[in-house]
Design an enzyme around this catalytic site. Structure first.
Site, short mmCIF file in Angstrom:
data_model
loop_
_atom_site.label_atom_id
_atom_site.label_comp_id
_atom_site.label_asym_id
_atom_site.label_seq_id
_atom_site.Cartn_x
_atom_site.Cartn_y
_atom_site.Cartn_z
N LYS A 13 0.71 -1.52 0.16
CA LYS A 13 -0.28 -0.27 -0.33
C LYS A 13 1.23 1.71 0.40
O LYS A 13 0.77 2.62 -0.79
CB LYS A 13 -0.66 -0.17 1.05
CG LYS A 13 -2.07 0.14 1.13
CD LYS A 13 -3.05 -0.07 2.78
CE LYS A 13 -2.57 0.06 2.99
NZ LYS A 13 -2.61 -0.73 4.62
N ARG A 86 -10.28 2.93 8.76
CA ARG A 86 -10.13 1.85 9.40
C ARG A 86 -11.19 0.95 9.64
O ARG A 86 -11.54 -0.06 9.99
CB ARG A 86 -8.87 1.62 10.23
CG ARG A 86 -7.75 2.12 10.75
CD ARG A 86 -7.11 2.76 11.35
NE ARG A 86 -6.34 0.45 12.23
CZ ARG A 86 -4.96 0.51 11.65
NH1 ARG A 86 -4.15 0.97 10.67
NH2 ARG A 86 -5.17 -1.19 12.19
N ARG A 125 11.13 -10.39 4.62
CA ARG A 125 11.09 -9.15 4.63
C ARG A 125 12.45 -8.35 5.68
O ARG A 125 12.75 -8.96 6.92
CB ARG A 125 10.04 -8.48 5.27
CG ARG A 125 10.12 -6.63 5.42
CD ARG A 125 9.02 -6.21 5.15
NE ARG A 125 8.51 -5.97 6.83
CZ ARG A 125 7.20 -5.13 6.69
NH1 ARG A 125 6.27 -4.32 5.71
NH2 ARG A 125 6.32 -6.00 7.84
N ARG A 156 12.35 -6.97 11.61
CA ARG A 156 11.51 -6.87 12.16
C ARG A 156 11.01 -7.80 13.30
O ARG A 156 10.70 -9.19 13.28
CB ARG A 156 10.10 -6.37 11.67
CG ARG A 156 10.61 -4.65 11.24
CD ARG A 156 8.76 -3.79 10.75
NE ARG A 156 7.93 -4.55 11.35
CZ ARG A 156 6.56 -3.38 10.86
NH1 ARG A 156 6.58 -2.80 9.83
NH2 ARG A 156 5.97 -4.51 11.72
N ARG A 167 -1.83 -10.65 12.67
CA ARG A 167 -2.64 -9.36 11.50
C ARG A 167 -3.61 -9.52 10.35
O ARG A 167 -4.36 -9.17 10.79
CB ARG A 167 -0.80 -8.32 11.37
CG ARG A 167 -0.32 -8.15 12.60
CD ARG A 167 1.50 -7.88 12.77
NE ARG A 167 1.90 -7.31 11.31
CZ ARG A 167 2.58 -7.61 10.92
NH1 ARG A 167 3.48 -8.80 11.51
NH2 ARG A 167 3.73 -6.72 9.89
#
Ligand code: ZN
Length: 208
Positions: A13, A86, A125, A156, A167
């Site tokens: 995004k 959201r 990632r 992360r 998530r």
């Protein structure tokens, strides 16, 4: 141009919002960035948000909304919103805010991507702690050195398979009603998020 971008974590995004912003010369409004900016400039809203951010808590809806409202009011050329709304309450508030100025959203882009793809992307990632670059394990050598600044890349802490799945679930729970809301208004555009950032960008531009 007044656009909203919706998509799960790892859908790209932010990347697409930045490119759209450059191509169409409209500001990219990311709620995360706006909050950080308000806090660092010590604006009245920034001062309200600061205690939540410093404790790592979610900033309440009304503060986020006021910050977004302030920005979109001041933007004649339009905006590309990323990370907002959201939920349906925020979507309604956004509509009301635009209506007050006789404006409305042009389109809501839903970046649709398979759960497996997102898990795969986020699991691989790597982020650079020094320059902020985001890369994939697949694109760097086994030593994990940042190609830009030569710092050691890191994963992360929340990019594990279990937290990624959680998530995505949280995202689905609050987003599905939002997609329905915009679909009923006839402004929702579904974009296939698989493939390279270039391919996804082309699909978005063609759909507009
Ligand atoms: Zn770097």
């Amino acid at each position: 141009m007044r656009l909203v971008l919706i998509g799960p974590p790892g859908a790209g995004k932010g990347t697409q919002a930045k490119r759209l912003s450059q191509s169409f010369s409209v500001p990219h409004l990311s709620t995360g960035d706006l909050l950080r900016e308000a806090v660092s400039k010590k604006t009245p809203l920034g001062k309200k948000a600061e205690p939540y951010i410093s404790k790592g808590e979610l900033v309440p809806d009304n503060i986020v909304l006021d910050i977004v409202e302030e920005k979109i009011r001041g933007s004649e050329s339009g905006f590309i919103l990323d990370g907002f709304p959201r939920n349906i309450e925020q979507a309604r508030e956004l509509d009301l805010c635009l209506e007050r100025d006789g404006r409305k959203l042009d389109a809501v882009i839903n970046i649709d991507i398979k759960e497996d793809t997102v898990v795969e992307r986020l699991k691989n990632r790597l982020v650079c702690p020094k320059c902020g670059a985001i890369l994939s394990v697949k694109d760097v050598s086994s030593t994990w050195i940042c190609p830009r600044c030569k710092a050691k890349l890191k994963k992360r802490a929340d990019d594990t398979e279990e937290t990624i799945k959680n998530r995505i679930k949280v995202y689905m729970d609050y987003t599905l009603p939002l997609l329905d809301y915009y679909r009923k208004k006839g402004i929702l555009i579904d974009i296939i998020g698989e493939g390279s950032p270039d391919e996804v960008f082309d699909r978005i531009v063609k759909s507009l």
